[in-house]
Write a protein that holds these residues in place. Structure first.
Motif, short mmCIF file in Angstrom:
data_model
loop_
_atom_site.label_atom_id
_atom_site.label_comp_id
_atom_site.label_asym_id
_atom_site.label_seq_id
_atom_site.Cartn_x
_atom_site.Cartn_y
_atom_site.Cartn_z
N UNK A 68 -5.71 -1.30 -1.85
CA UNK A 68 -6.38 0.58 -3.20
C UNK A 68 -6.49 0.74 -1.37
N UNK A 69 -7.05 -0.16 -0.62
CA UNK A 69 -8.41 0.06 0.47
C UNK A 69 -7.38 0.63 1.56
N UNK A 70 -6.39 0.68 1.61
CA UNK A 70 -5.17 1.02 2.81
C UNK A 70 -4.36 2.07 2.36
N UNK A 71 -4.86 2.96 0.98
CA UNK A 71 -4.10 3.84 1.00
C UNK A 71 -4.23 4.69 1.32
N UNK A 72 -2.74 4.86 1.72
CA UNK A 72 -2.72 6.64 2.76
C UNK A 72 -3.49 6.09 4.72
N UNK A 85 0.78 -0.90 0.09
CA UNK A 85 -0.43 0.08 -0.09
C UNK A 85 1.15 1.22 0.39
N UNK A 86 1.96 1.53 1.00
CA UNK A 86 2.88 2.47 1.44
C UNK A 86 3.75 2.89 -0.76
N UNK A 87 4.14 1.77 -0.91
CA UNK A 87 4.31 1.36 -2.71
C UNK A 87 3.48 1.91 -3.36
N UNK A 88 2.75 1.74 -3.42
CA UNK A 88 1.39 2.47 -3.99
C UNK A 88 1.15 3.70 -4.51
N UNK A 89 0.80 4.32 -3.26
CA UNK A 89 0.79 6.18 -2.64
C UNK A 89 1.89 6.66 -2.93
N UNK A 90 3.39 5.97 -2.43
CA UNK A 90 3.77 6.77 -3.26
C UNK A 90 4.14 6.57 -4.81
N UNK A 91 3.64 5.79 -5.35
CA UNK A 91 3.74 5.37 -7.06
C UNK A 91 2.59 6.77 -7.62
N UNK A 92 1.54 6.99 -6.91
CA UNK A 92 0.26 7.66 -7.20
C UNK A 92 0.70 9.18 -6.64
N UNK A 149 -5.68 7.06 -13.06
CA UNK A 149 -4.45 5.91 -12.33
C UNK A 149 -5.24 4.74 -12.62
N UNK A 150 -7.08 4.74 -12.98
CA UNK A 150 -7.88 3.49 -13.90
C UNK A 150 -6.49 2.57 -14.60
N UNK A 151 -6.00 2.67 -15.65
CA UNK A 151 -5.61 2.36 -16.17
C UNK A 151 -4.06 1.40 -15.91
N UNK A 152 -3.52 2.41 -15.17
CA UNK A 152 -2.03 1.46 -13.97
C UNK A 152 -2.72 0.59 -13.54
N UNK A 153 -3.67 0.29 -12.00
CA UNK A 153 -3.81 -0.05 -11.53
C UNK A 153 -4.74 -1.75 -11.98
N UNK A 191 -2.97 -3.74 -9.29
CA UNK A 191 -3.29 -3.63 -7.78
C UNK A 191 -4.40 -3.98 -7.08
N UNK A 192 -4.35 -5.24 -6.27
CA UNK A 192 -5.57 -5.87 -5.30
C UNK A 192 -6.44 -4.41 -5.17
N UNK A 193 -7.92 -5.13 -4.57
CA UNK A 193 -8.36 -3.85 -3.61
C UNK A 193 -8.07 -3.68 -2.34
#
Length: 105
Positions: free
Chosen positions: A99-103, A67-74, A85-89, A94-96
């Protein structure tokens, strides 16, 4: 009027302003940083998907790391002007649950 022959006119560099050079450097750094952030996401997602699921504490740590890695990437994508970010997801798978834990902390 004196003109250079056509065979060497392509060899004469065009004058480049300092601002242009700076903008090129910034774009190169953004691209490099975005690439590194994407690799961090891929590695974190690989570790999460490879986990056998026996230790709940370890699983939570892997989920948080992903989640931290995805957050930083976004964030890095948004700094580069990419807001959707829909296409990248979809492409990165990237599992839901990540995504539910972003931030979240």
């Amino acid at each position: 009027m004196l003109r250079l022959p056509n065979s060497i006119t392509g060899l004469v560099p065009h004058p480049v302003s300092g601002d242009t050079v700076l903008q090129q450097e910034i774009a190169a750094e953004q691209a490099s940083s975005l690439g590194h952030a994407g690799k961090r996401v891929e590695k974190a997602l690989e570790r999460l998907s490879a986990y056998d699921g026996k230790d709940e504490t370890q699983q939570k740590a892997l989920l948080q790391a992903a989640s931290d890695a995805v957050h930083g990437y976004f964030i890095q994508r948004e700094l580069c002007g990419m807001r959707k970010h829909d296409a990248v997801i979809h492409e990165m798978g990237i599992p839901r649950r990540v995504l539910a834990r972003l931030g979240a902390r």
